[in-house]
Structure formats: C-alpha cells, structure tokens
Design a protein around this motif. Structure first.
Motif, PDB file in Angstrom:
ATOM      1  N   TRP A 376      -4.470  -7.117   5.093  1.00 46.90           N
ATOM      2  CA  TRP A 376      -3.194  -6.704   5.675  1.00 46.90           C
ATOM      3  C   TRP A 376      -2.025  -7.302   4.907  1.00 46.90           C
ATOM      4  O   TRP A 376      -0.988  -6.654   4.714  1.00 46.90           O
ATOM      5  CB  TRP A 376      -3.144  -7.111   7.142  1.00 46.90           C
ATOM      6  CG  TRP A 376      -1.893  -6.652   7.853  1.00 46.90           C
ATOM      7  CD1 TRP A 376      -0.942  -7.420   8.429  1.00 46.90           C
ATOM      8  CD2 TRP A 376      -1.483  -5.297   8.085  1.00 46.90           C
ATOM      9  NE1 TRP A 376       0.039  -6.651   8.982  1.00 46.90           N
ATOM     10  CE2 TRP A 376      -0.269  -5.333   8.786  1.00 46.90           C
ATOM     11  CE3 TRP A 376      -2.031  -4.055   7.741  1.00 46.90           C
ATOM     12  CZ2 TRP A 376       0.415  -4.186   9.167  1.00 46.90           C
ATOM     13  CZ3 TRP A 376      -1.343  -2.909   8.119  1.00 46.90           C
ATOM     14  CH2 TRP A 376      -0.139  -2.980   8.822  1.00 46.90           C
ATOM     15  N   LYS A 377      -2.176  -8.523   4.437  1.00 44.73           N
ATOM     16  CA  LYS A 377      -1.130  -9.169   3.629  1.00 44.73           C
ATOM     17  C   LYS A 377      -0.892  -8.394   2.335  1.00 44.73           C
ATOM     18  O   LYS A 377       0.211  -8.412   1.783  1.00 44.73           O
ATOM     19  CB  LYS A 377      -1.534 -10.600   3.284  1.00 44.73           C
ATOM     20  CG  LYS A 377      -1.767 -11.516   4.467  1.00 44.73           C
ATOM     21  CD  LYS A 377      -0.472 -12.000   5.075  1.00 44.73           C
ATOM     22  CE  LYS A 377      -0.738 -13.028   6.175  1.00 44.73           C
ATOM     23  NZ  LYS A 377       0.532 -13.458   6.811  1.00 44.73           N
ATOM     24  N   ASP A 378      -1.921  -7.714   1.873  1.00 43.07           N
ATOM     25  CA  ASP A 378      -1.887  -7.033   0.569  1.00 43.07           C
ATOM     26  C   ASP A 378      -1.523  -5.548   0.690  1.00 43.07           C
ATOM     27  O   ASP A 378      -1.573  -4.806  -0.285  1.00 43.07           O
ATOM     28  CB  ASP A 378      -3.269  -7.169  -0.087  1.00 43.07           C
ATOM     29  CG  ASP A 378      -3.221  -6.957  -1.596  1.00 43.07           C
ATOM     30  OD1 ASP A 378      -2.179  -7.212  -2.201  1.00 43.07           O
ATOM     31  OD2 ASP A 378      -4.232  -6.502  -2.140  1.00 43.07           O
ATOM     32  N   ARG A 379      -1.133  -5.115   1.882  1.00 45.86           N
ATOM     33  CA  ARG A 379      -0.964  -3.682   2.142  1.00 45.86           C
ATOM     34  C   ARG A 379       0.165  -3.049   1.317  1.00 45.86           C
ATOM     35  O   ARG A 379       0.030  -1.913   0.829  1.00 45.86           O
ATOM     36  CB  ARG A 379      -0.711  -3.442   3.635  1.00 45.86           C
ATOM     37  CG  ARG A 379       0.605  -4.013   4.146  1.00 45.86           C
ATOM     38  CD  ARG A 379       0.644  -4.008   5.665  1.00 45.86           C
ATOM     39  NE  ARG A 379       1.923  -4.466   6.191  1.00 45.86           N
ATOM     40  CZ  ARG A 379       2.289  -5.744   6.281  1.00 45.86           C
ATOM     41  NH1 ARG A 379       1.460  -6.696   5.857  1.00 45.86           N
ATOM     42  NH2 ARG A 379       3.468  -6.085   6.767  1.00 45.86           N
ATOM     43  N   ILE A 380       1.282  -3.751   1.156  1.00 46.36           N
ATOM     44  CA  ILE A 380       2.422  -3.174   0.434  1.00 46.36           C
ATOM     45  C   ILE A 380       2.077  -3.011  -1.038  1.00 46.36           C
ATOM     46  O   ILE A 380       2.365  -1.976  -1.659  1.00 46.36           O
ATOM     47  CB  ILE A 380       3.678  -4.054   0.609  1.00 46.36           C
ATOM     48  CG1 ILE A 380       4.082  -4.108   2.089  1.00 46.36           C
ATOM     49  CG2 ILE A 380       4.840  -3.513  -0.237  1.00 46.36           C
ATOM     50  CD1 ILE A 380       5.239  -5.044   2.385  1.00 46.36           C
ATOM     51  N   ARG A 381       1.429  -4.014  -1.607  1.00 50.40           N
ATOM     52  CA  ARG A 381       1.018  -3.940  -3.011  1.00 50.40           C
ATOM     53  C   ARG A 381       0.092  -2.752  -3.246  1.00 50.40           C
ATOM     54  O   ARG A 381       0.282  -1.972  -4.188  1.00 50.40           O
ATOM     55  CB  ARG A 381       0.311  -5.251  -3.394  1.00 50.40           C
ATOM     56  CG  ARG A 381      -0.013  -5.410  -4.884  1.00 50.40           C
ATOM     57  CD  ARG A 381      -1.258  -4.701  -5.354  1.00 50.40           C
ATOM     58  NE  ARG A 381      -2.404  -4.934  -4.501  1.00 50.40           N
ATOM     59  CZ  ARG A 381      -3.524  -4.240  -4.566  1.00 50.40           C
ATOM     60  NH1 ARG A 381      -3.644  -3.242  -5.429  1.00 50.40           N
ATOM     61  NH2 ARG A 381      -4.529  -4.497  -3.738  1.00 50.40           N
ATOM     62  N   ALA A 382      -0.897  -2.606  -2.360  1.00 49.29           N
ATOM     63  CA  ALA A 382      -1.850  -1.511  -2.517  1.00 49.29           C
ATOM     64  C   ALA A 382      -1.157  -0.158  -2.393  1.00 49.29           C
ATOM     65  O   ALA A 382      -1.476   0.785  -3.122  1.00 49.29           O
ATOM     66  CB  ALA A 382      -2.964  -1.636  -1.473  1.00 49.29           C
ATOM     67  N   SER A 383      -0.195  -0.056  -1.491  1.00 48.27           N
ATOM     68  CA  SER A 383       0.543   1.206  -1.309  1.00 48.27           C
ATOM     69  C   SER A 383       1.351   1.551  -2.542  1.00 48.27           C
ATOM     70  O   SER A 383       1.338   2.701  -3.010  1.00 48.27           O
ATOM     71  CB  SER A 383       1.470   1.103  -0.096  1.00 48.27           C
ATOM     72  OG  SER A 383       0.756   0.815   1.082  1.00 48.27           O
ATOM     73  N   VAL A 384       2.074   0.568  -3.071  1.00 49.42           N
ATOM     74  CA  VAL A 384       2.905   0.797  -4.261  1.00 49.42           C
ATOM     75  C   VAL A 384       2.037   1.194  -5.448  1.00 49.42           C
ATOM     76  O   VAL A 384       2.361   2.123  -6.203  1.00 49.42           O
ATOM     77  CB  VAL A 384       3.746  -0.448  -4.584  1.00 49.42           C
ATOM     78  CG1 VAL A 384       4.476  -0.281  -5.923  1.00 49.42           C
ATOM     79  CG2 VAL A 384       4.760  -0.721  -3.481  1.00 49.42           C
ATOM     80  N   GLU A 385       0.903   0.500  -5.627  1.00 49.44           N
ATOM     81  CA  GLU A 385       0.012   0.825  -6.742  1.00 49.44           C
ATOM     82  C   GLU A 385      -0.541   2.238  -6.613  1.00 49.44           C
ATOM     83  O   GLU A 385      -0.604   2.989  -7.598  1.00 49.44           O
ATOM     84  CB  GLU A 385      -1.141  -0.171  -6.818  1.00 49.44           C
ATOM     85  CG  GLU A 385      -2.059   0.087  -7.999  1.00 49.44           C
ATOM     86  CD  GLU A 385      -3.289  -0.814  -8.023  1.00 49.44           C
ATOM     87  OE1 GLU A 385      -4.297  -0.400  -8.623  1.00 49.44           O
ATOM     88  OE2 GLU A 385      -3.245  -1.901  -7.427  1.00 49.44           O
ATOM     89  N   ALA A 386      -0.929   2.637  -5.395  1.00 48.56           N
ATOM     90  CA  ALA A 386      -1.485   3.979  -5.175  1.00 48.56           C
ATOM     91  C   ALA A 386      -0.444   5.054  -5.497  1.00 48.56           C
ATOM     92  O   ALA A 386      -0.740   6.047  -6.177  1.00 48.56           O
ATOM     93  CB  ALA A 386      -1.964   4.114  -3.734  1.00 48.56           C
TER      94      ALA A 386
END
Length: 510
Positions: A376-386
């Motif tokens: 959950w802490k990593d959600r923004i990073r994963a969204s931006v990368e996708a």
C-alpha cells in the motif's frame, strides 16, 4: 525444529528442486514450442502469446490476495497459531471462488472485442473464439479448486513440493502436446491439454498439502483485524499487479494491435528465452521468500539490512552474468533455432538485455518489501510506472516498432520503478539506513556489468565462428570471461568475503 532454524535448510531444498523444476519447465516447453513453429508456424506462437497476455490482464481480478494471505500466514506460523492459519485458508477459499466467477464473467464479456486486438489475418484453420475460451477455462478453473492450498505450502517454506508437482505436470503435458502436434498436426490438441493439466496440478498440491500438513484445514472465522489487514495490503497489491501487467502482458497486446500476430510470435520467442533465464533467477528469490518473511517477522532490522546488502551483491553478480550471456548468445542461438526470417535486429536484443537487467536488479529489495507488507505504501509509485509504461508503449511502438515497446518498459522501470520503490523500502522498513549508499552500490554494479558486457561481446566478435560450434565457443567464453572480470572487480568489496562464506554454508552445510 523451528522455522527459524530451518531457514537455510528450506531455502537450499527449495532452490535445488526449483532448479530441477525450472530445467524441466524450460526444456520441455522449448521442445514443444519448436515443434509448434516447425509443424504449424510462428503465427500460432503469436496466438499463444496474445491470449496468454489477455488472460494475465484478467487475472488482475485476483487482486493480489494470494500474496497478502501468504504474508499474513508468516506470523501465526512462526508462533504456532494453527487456528489463525486455518481461518486464513477458509477466508482465502471463499475469496478465490468469488474471483473465479469474476474472471469467467469478464472473460466471456470480452469475446466480442477479440477481433480488434489482432492486426491482419489469423491462421485459417483456427477459430480464435474457441481458442480464447479454452485459455479462459484454463485460467478460471484453478480458482474453483484448491489453488489456495499452494499458499500454505509456500508459507511453510515448502516451495519444493509445488516445484515437484509442476515438474510432473509439465512432463505429462509436453508429451501429449508434442505427440498431438506430430501425429495430428492439430493446434486444438496443443491447447486443450492446458486446463486438464491445471486441474491435475491443483489436485496434487491439495493432496500433498493435506498429507504433510493435516493440521491445517479450511475452517474457523477470521478476526476482523486480519481481514482489515489483508484488505489494506490487497489494495496495494492490486496496483502492483497492474504495474506488472503493463510491464509484460501489454507488450504482446500492443504488438498484436499495431504490428500483427507474426511479430508477436517472434517477440514471444525472444521473450521466452529471456523469461526462461529470468525464471532460473526466480528460483532463488522464490526459494528464499518464505525465509525472508520469517526473518522479517522475528529478526532485527539491522540483521535484515546486512542480509539485504549481502544477497543483493550475490544476486547482482548472477543477473549481470545472465545479461552478458544473453547479449552474446541471443542471436547465434535464435539463428540456429528459428532461422534468420524469425529474428529481430541486434538493437532489439540490446533493448531486451537492458530490460532484463533493470527488471531483475530490484528482486532482492522486493523480497524485503513484500515481507514487510509495503504494497500500500508503494501504490503511487506503481501507478505512475504503469501509466508511464502504457504511454511510452503507445508512442514508441508507432515510431520504433518492437524496439520501442521493449525500451519503453526498460525506461519506466529504470527511471521510475526501481529508484522510487527502493526509497519506499528504506523509508518504511530500513529506517535510518543509507538509501544513497545502497543506490551507489547499485550504480557501481551496473557500470561493472556494462564494461563486462562490452569486453565479452568484443571477444566473441573477434572469435567470429558460426553455427552450433560457434554457439558452444561463445558459451564457454561467457562462462569464463565475465566471471573472471566480476571477480577482479569485486574481490576487494566489503561484501565479497561474506558472500563466499554464505555460499559455502548453503552448498556445503545446507
């Protein structure tokens, strides 16, 4: 014996059987793929690649529950709290049946849109809708059976059981597929085996889980705090799964939409080789995942930080060496395997090697991120990368073809995925430890790998021998030269002696 004292033993056992299984699951599909190419043609490989990618997108419905459940089992298993483990299995069983229904419904709803995902024509003897339905059944059937029992085997550090079952499964399915292609020359025989073997795989894993761990059955009610914790982690895992799909599955879909099935088939062959090498590395990370999870649950942050650096050093050597081998051996191997007409230019090979390297360098860090439950802490990073990856795929495929697709994924990982996700791990678990020092080590490893790639490739070019003999000579060069160069570069490293001791402990003492 406790899980703590068993960590080295389990990691070693899981790695050994994982390697044996990986050898089988690389060699046999390679033989069946070769038969498929020579009996029916590369377009049929393209169909496989496209529909496999579509179904991976559909598997987003799983939302990452399996990883969240496995993570949630680490602590109760370490504390011998069997009631909680049983309640988790019961919860997982109910969730998976709901997910199977969702996958099936969405999968059926997509049938009218399949024709828009293929540029150009399809093989005349294949009904793409029938093929797609078979693939859909293969994906959805596991959710209704005993797939949840694999999470138990993984959590108790018995990945070796899963590997043995997968190995038996692959031997049987490959034999049926090869015989069917050679005797009947029918593509439907090739694919109808898939759901049948998925059924066998799940039944065997359920039987063995029940045999070795009869104390763990699906019963009991899960406390509200566990459900809330799983739901929170699943939210982050969903975004991570979307990011993973954009890295891999969307490539084939974009290539099919813009370039056609034949380029998908050719790319699938290259990707198969790369993912096979990746799969060998995954043996080590998968084998150690439960041990890392157990370590994070009961050991200090200081001890885990020391292990992080040690494991990263060892793993960087391995993935760097694999990158060198791919750069030097890819084209000679493909020339022998499928011929010049089914090959890409060398610039695509370079892009694939870059993609492979940046994809693998974060594997060890990700083990600790997963064990600490930082999805959950990593959600923004994963969204931006996708989002960045999809946008780059769309822009670059139109101008640079397959090269654009591959380099788009590498760029999104290198400049967004890896540094950002590493910072999150250090901010939320390895607090107080130097993120910049870890990144400097990563840059050093990358520079060394680039130099080793250049030197080894130039030596292979100088030798310049074609055919099978040339491939063997290049392979010998790739075994010797890179490892000598890595030894020269790393023997004074602060991690080198610890790495030697650790490897001896795994290999000799086990």
């Amino acid at each position: 014996m406790s899980l703590k004292s068993d960590r080295i033993k389990n990691t070693r056992r899981n790695a050994i059987w994982g390697i044996v299984n990986k050898f089988i699951t690389i060699l046999l599909p390679f033989i069946t793929r070769t038969v498929l190419i020579y009996v029916l043609g590369v377009e049929y490989v393209g169909i496989n690649g496209l529909f496999s990618s579509i179904l991976q997108v559909l598997s987003l419905a799983e939302l990452g529950f399996s990883s969240a459940i496995v993570y949630s089992m680490y602590k109760p298993l370490a504390e011998n709290d069997n009631d909680v483990v049983c309640a988790l299995l019961q919860f997982y069983k109910k969730i998976y049946r709901c997910i199977g229904s969702i996958v099936l419904i969405i999968g059926v709803a997509l049938i009218p849109f399949l024709k828009y995902l293929i540029s150009g024509s399809c093989p005349s003897d294949v009904n793409i809708y029938v093929v797609y339905i078979i693939y859909l059944l293969n994906t959805s059937c596991s959710y209704f059976l005993f797939a949840y029992k694999k999470s138990l085997l993984s959590a108790v550090q018995r990945q070796d059981i899963i590997s043995k079952v997968a190995m038996i499964n692959k031997i049987i399915s490959s034999f049926i597929q090869i015989v069917g292609l050679l005797l009947l020359k029918q593509y439907y025989i090739f694919i109808v085996v898939l759901p049948l073997m998925s059924l066998l795989d799940n039944l065997l894993c359920e039987f063995l889980a029940k045999k070795y761990y009869p104390q763990f059955e699906c019963h009991g009610k899960l406390d509200k705090k566990y459900k809330e914790d799983i739901i929170e982690k699943t939210k982050g895992l969903l975004i991570h799964k979307i990011c993973g799909v954009t890295r891999n599955s969307c490539d084939n879909i974009f290539i099919s939409m813009f370039l056609g099935l034949t380029p998908v088939g050719i790319y699938s062959n290259y990707y198969y080789v790369m993912s096979s090498v990746r799969g060998i590395l995954d043996v080590f990370t998968v084998s150690m995942s439960a041990s890392v999870g157990n370590s994070v649950a009961i050991e200090s942050v200081e001890k885990n930080y020391k292990n992080l650096n040690l494991f990263t050093f060892i793993y960087e050597w391995l993935c760097g060496w694999c990158t060198v081998c791919m750069l030097c051996l890819f084209q000679p191997f493909m020339r022998i395997w499928v011929g010049e007409k089914a090959m890409f230019s060398f610039d695509v090979v370079i892009a694939i090697c870059i993609y492979f390297y940046v994809w693998t360098i974060g594997d060890i860090k990700s083990q600790y991120a997963d064990a600490a439950g930082l999805w959950w802490k990593d959600r923004i990073r994963a969204s931006v990368e996708a989002i960045a990856n999809i946008a780059l795929n769309y822009v670059l495929v139109k101008n640079f073809g397959v090269f654009g697709i591959v380099i788009a994924t590498a760029i999104s990982i290198l400049f967004i995925g890896f540094p950002w996700s590493t910072k999150i791990v250090f901010d939320n678990y390895f607090k107080g430890k130097s993120f910049l020092r870890y990144m400097r080590d990563e840059v050093f490893y990358a520079v060394v790998t680039i130099i080793v790639c250049f030197v080894t490739y130039e030596i292979c070019n100088f030798v310049n021998v074609s055919g099978i003999l040339g491939l063997i000579i290049y392979a010998v060069i790739c075994v010797i030269i890179p490892n000598v160069l890595y030894l020269l570069a790393y023997f004074k490293s602060r991690y080198f002696k610890d790495a030697v001791r650790f490897v001896k402990k795994i290999v000799v003492k086990g």
